[in-house]
Scaffold this active site. Structure first.
Site, PDB file in Angstrom:
ATOM      1  N   GLU A 140     -14.958 -35.463  23.525  1.00 24.14           N
ATOM      2  CA  GLU A 140     -16.340 -36.040  23.227  1.00 24.14           C
ATOM      3  C   GLU A 140     -17.171 -36.666  24.363  1.00 24.14           C
ATOM      4  OE1 GLU A 140     -15.470 -37.318  18.712  1.00 24.14           O
ATOM      5  OE2 GLU A 140     -15.691 -38.954  19.970  1.00 24.14           O
ATOM      6  N   GLU A 155     -11.445 -31.942  15.691  1.00 25.76           N
ATOM      7  CA  GLU A 155     -11.514 -33.236  14.871  1.00 25.76           C
ATOM      8  C   GLU A 155     -12.305 -33.070  13.529  1.00 25.76           C
ATOM      9  OE1 GLU A 155     -12.236 -36.903  16.731  1.00 25.76           O
ATOM     10  OE2 GLU A 155     -11.210 -36.326  18.529  1.00 25.76           O
TER      11      GLU A 155
HETATM   12  C1  BG6 Z   1     -13.585 -39.466  17.499  1.00 21.88           C
HETATM   13  C2  BG6 Z   1     -12.415 -39.555  18.637  1.00 21.88           C
HETATM   14  O1  BG6 Z   1     -14.709 -39.954  17.786  1.00 21.88           O
HETATM   15  O2  BG6 Z   1     -13.345 -39.894  16.123  1.00 21.88           O
HETATM   16  C3  BG6 Z   1     -11.158 -40.048  18.183  1.00 21.88           C
HETATM   17  O3  BG6 Z   1     -12.461 -38.579  19.545  1.00 21.88           O
HETATM   18  C4  BG6 Z   1     -11.197 -41.033  17.015  1.00 21.88           C
HETATM   19  O4  BG6 Z   1     -10.375 -40.667  19.306  1.00 21.88           O
HETATM   20  C5  BG6 Z   1     -11.821 -40.199  15.985  1.00 21.88           C
HETATM   21  O5  BG6 Z   1     -10.209 -41.657  16.673  1.00 21.88           O
HETATM   22  C6  BG6 Z   1     -12.053 -40.986  14.515  1.00 21.88           C
HETATM   23  O6  BG6 Z   1     -12.951 -42.254  14.866  1.00 21.88           O
HETATM   24  P1  BG6 Z   1     -12.245 -43.809  14.391  1.00 21.88           P
HETATM   25  O7  BG6 Z   1     -13.092 -44.710  15.206  1.00 21.88           O
HETATM   26  O8  BG6 Z   1     -12.355 -43.715  13.127  1.00 21.88           O
HETATM   27  O9  BG6 Z   1     -10.846 -43.764  15.078  1.00 21.88           O
END
Ligand code: BG6
Length: 489
Positions: A193, A388
């Site tokens: 990211e 993701e």
């Molecule tokens: C992304 C990141 O922004 O979102 C992860 O790359 C992160 O590291 C994921 O865990 C979800 O965000 P959060 O804050 O719910 O863990």
């Protein structure tokens, strides 16, 4: 020419994605150094601000923590103990049928201070063990070199990625791991990211902005990201030289922005927001700064120092594929509307009346994923990888031990349906790794109760629990999705 409109290719890479600092734990074992993530404290939900941010760290705070002057908890230091339980966890991923597992190498396991003379053998050995274990089950690793894990020593010494000297430290680290794992890892991502640095310079770049008083936070971040662009291109060069078969990708937190109304002003503003978000992939995929940023930089007094040769290296080594995270979309209004909603790291935006939100206020938008995929592919014409996606939610363990997470199945199902539609639209999609296939520590809030997994981990926000792993209902569901290559959803 085959004109059949079909779903996923037979070699589609299904799997799950994690980051070292959110799963491994063992933060000071086997000579590991400290990373920026080890200083992000847990803040209970009722004490948090509007945007769920707990990651803002200052130089004074780091000093306090090191001097032992706070009682704060740092859940990422303990993670979910993947460091000791990786065999059990990988066996579960294999049972799910994973073709690929995304993980990051924690730079501070390899170089505890970021730029030590010699790498730490124990750290190198750990990832050897993990890759060997994955290989046993035919699971391909997808490795992120930097996932919010800047060595804190480099934050203290250089102020992180604000300083150009980070480029050498990073390329040396990358070269070291390429040399070691060149026969074990084919898919690499440079910076997770990469755009997040603009929203949280500490998270994305290990930068303490208060140390640079003569510049705005934004100017600091864009300077730092220039260093990351150059480092990423150099690392791509090294990867190509050392591992001709390797594929290197960039990684963006994609935040599709819609106009709130059909007022042309809203439409223009949404376009501007999308450009600002896609700027990062524009540089990494096309190999040059897009022209639209000249005006933005000028109007916002952002001057980026570049060196001779930077432009050439960016041009010569664009990425092979584009990866991104997708959780939600944003809606923008040029009027001063009051109903602001929260984003992951990104402030602003108004409620989209057509979308529901997660327990953390993220706007759930499966069709937006199809829009995003089509846009990406039209803009770059390069393979895409959705690395993701998932739903952070509260899970309840029933008396019989089951976890009925039908809301998670629903979220994932709807997104995979739209992903399949995008593939039918002609988008070249390499794979899909659901975020947090096993519950892990939340990046933005350091909570444990924000769960994404198919596998439940018995640990609460205070760090209590057996750490035992249990299958949720979504486990069997995702297993079947993979087994049928996305045909049965
Ligand atoms: C992304 C990141 O922004 O979102 C992860 O790359 C992160 O590291 C994921 O865990 C979800 O965000 P959060 O804050 O719910 O863990």
């Amino acid at each position: 020419m085959d004109s059949t409109i079909h779903g996923f290719n037979k070699d589609f890479l299904w799997g799950g994605a994690t980051a070292a600092n959110q799963i491994e734990g063992a933060y000071n074992e086997d000579d590991k150094g400290m990373s920026t993530a080890d200083f992000v404290k847990y803040i209970p939900k009722n004490e948090r601000g509007k945007h769920n941010l707990s990651m803002d760290v200052t130089a004074d705070y780091i000093k306090q923590v090191i001097a032992g002057e706070t009682n704060d908890r740092f859940p990422k230091r303990d993670g979910i103990d993947f460091y000791h339980r990786y065999k059990e966890d990988i066996a579960l991923f294999a049972e799910l049928g994973f073709k690929v597992f995304r993980l990051s190498i924690n730079w501070t396991r390899i170089f505890p201070n970021g730029d030590d003379k010699e790498p730490n053998e124990a750290g190198l050995q750990f990832y050897d063990n993990v890759f060997d274990e994955l290989k046993k089950y035919g699971i391909e690793p997808l490795v992120t070199l930097s996932h919010y894990e800047t060595p804190i020593a480099l934050t203290n010494r250089f102020n992180g990625w604000y300083d150009r000297q980070m480029i050498d430290c990073f390329t040396n680290y990358a070269e070291t791991v390429f040399k070691r794992y060149k026969d074990k890892v084919k898919y690499w991502l440079t910076f997770n990211e990469i755009n997040v640095i603009v929203h949280s310079p500490y998270t994305g770049g290990g930068i303490l902005t208060e140390k640079v008083s003569h510049k705005t936070k934004e100017e600091i971040a864009y300077q730092a990201v220039h260093h990351q662009f150059v480092a990423s291109a150099l690392v791509t060069k090294i990867a190509k030289e050392m591992m001709p078969e390797a594929k290197v990708g960039c990684m963006l937190a994609r935040m599709q922005t819609y106009p709130h109304t059909n007022n042309p002003e809203d439409i223009l503003e949404a376009q501007q927001q999308n450009d600002l978000n896609l700027f990062f992939t524009d540089v990494q995929a096309k190999g040059e700064y897009p022209k639209y940023m000249n005006r933005y930089f000028e109007e916002n007094n952002i001057q980026i120092e570049k060196e001779i040769g930077d432009e050439e290296i960016l041009k010569q080594y664009p990425v092979d594929f584009i990866s991104f995270s997708y959780y939600m979309t944003m809606t923008i209004s040029t009027e001063n509307l009051k109903n602001e909603v929260s984003g992951n790291m990104v402030k602003g935006g108004v409620k989209n009346e057509y979308l529901e939100t997660s327990d953390w206020g993220w706007q759930i938008d499966p069709i937006g994923l199809r829009v995003t995929l089509r846009d990406f592919y039209n803009r770059y014409n390069k393979p895409l990888f959705l690395v993701e996606n998932g739903l952070g939610a509260y899970d309840k363990v029933e008396e019989d031990g089951s976890i009925k997470d039908e809301y998670r199945i629903d979220y994932l199902k709807k997104h995979i349906i739209q992903m399949k539609e995008a593939v039918k639209d002609g988008v070249d999609l390499m794979g899909y790794t659901a975020w947090g296939p096993i519950d892990l520590i939340s990046m933005s809030t350091s909570e444990m109760s924000k769960r994404y997994g198919f596998i439940y981990v018995d640990q609460d926000d205070e760090g209590n629990g057996t750490l035992n792993r249990y299958k949720k209902d979504s486990f069997a569901w995702y297993k079947n999705v993979i087994a049928t290559n996305g045909e049965e959803l």
